[in-house]
Design a protein around this motif. Structure first.
Motif, PDB file in Angstrom:
ATOM      1  N   THR A 111       0.652  -1.149   0.144  1.00  0.00           N
ATOM      2  CA  THR A 111      -0.141  -0.022  -0.027  1.00  0.00           C
ATOM      3  C   THR A 111       0.730   1.269  -0.025  1.00  0.00           C
ATOM      4  N   LYS A 127      -1.141  -4.050   3.340  1.00  0.00           N
ATOM      5  CA  LYS A 127      -2.641  -4.611   3.931  1.00  0.00           C
ATOM      6  C   LYS A 127      -2.407  -5.636   5.027  1.00  0.00           C
ATOM      7  N   ASP A 150      -4.440  -2.396  11.172  1.00  0.00           N
ATOM      8  CA  ASP A 150      -5.117  -2.417   9.855  1.00  0.00           C
ATOM      9  C   ASP A 150      -4.328  -2.135   8.693  1.00  0.00           C
ATOM     10  N   ALA A 151      -4.822  -1.935   7.715  1.00  0.00           N
ATOM     11  CA  ALA A 151      -3.671  -1.669   6.516  1.00  0.00           C
ATOM     12  C   ALA A 151      -2.959  -0.461   6.439  1.00  0.00           C
TER      13      ALA A 151
END
Length: 170
Positions: A111, A127, A150-151
């Motif tokens: 990401t 992610k 989380d991501a």
């Protein structure tokens, strides 16, 4: 009546094809010593380098089977780090269009990617909630940082201090 005949004379010309995929970012790259003229864009599993003045594709960086999710040029402009959906990272030489360095450490899509100001270290976020600092020169992983739930959305090296700043969706 005159308008319908004009429409009947319409003939499709050359098809342009894929310009860029929606999953990844678009970045300016330095090619042939010129800044601000060339743009790197993901096109499914490949990366296309476009000339903005001529509006044409000048270079294709061939990918493997996974779709590109993030692009990051090096500070010196010679390399382009490409993150993929399977968590792998490849570093392409923009002069030869070849990838000699591959990093595999994430379990999910990349990401974010960011080089330090010298281009010797690369940080990647994914992610899978992990952040990995890579040594580009020795082609190895230095640190795996955990803590996000989380991501990871962004990771940056601060230039003035030896700090790494990250953000996530948590």
């Amino acid at each position: 009546m005159g308008l319908t005949k004009q429409y009947l004379r319409y003939v499709a010309s050359a098809v342009f094809g894929v310009i860029a995929s929606a999953k990844a970012n678009v970045v300016f790259v330095t090619l042939r010593g010129e800044k601000g003229r060339y743009v790197a864009a993901s096109a499914c599993e490949h990366v296309f380098i476009w000339d903005l003045r001529k509006s044409e594709k000048v270079l294709i960086l061939p990918g493997l089977k996974q779709e590109v999710t993030y692009l990051c040029p090096s500070p010196n402009g010679l390399f382009l780090a490409v993150g993929y959906e399977d968590g792998s990272i490849r570093i392409f030489n923009l002069l030869s269009a070849e990838s000699n360095i591959t990093f595999n450490g994430h379990k999910a899509a990349i990401t974010t990617l960011s080089f330090d100001h010298l281009g010797g270290r690369l940080v990647s976020g994914s992610k899978d909630t992990d952040i990995i600092v890579w040594d580009v020169i020795n082609e190895s992983g230095l640190y795996r940082l955990k803590g996000h739930k989380d991501a990871v959305t962004r990771a940056l090296f601060l230039r003035e201090k030896t700090l790494l700043v990250t953000s996530g969706q948590d």
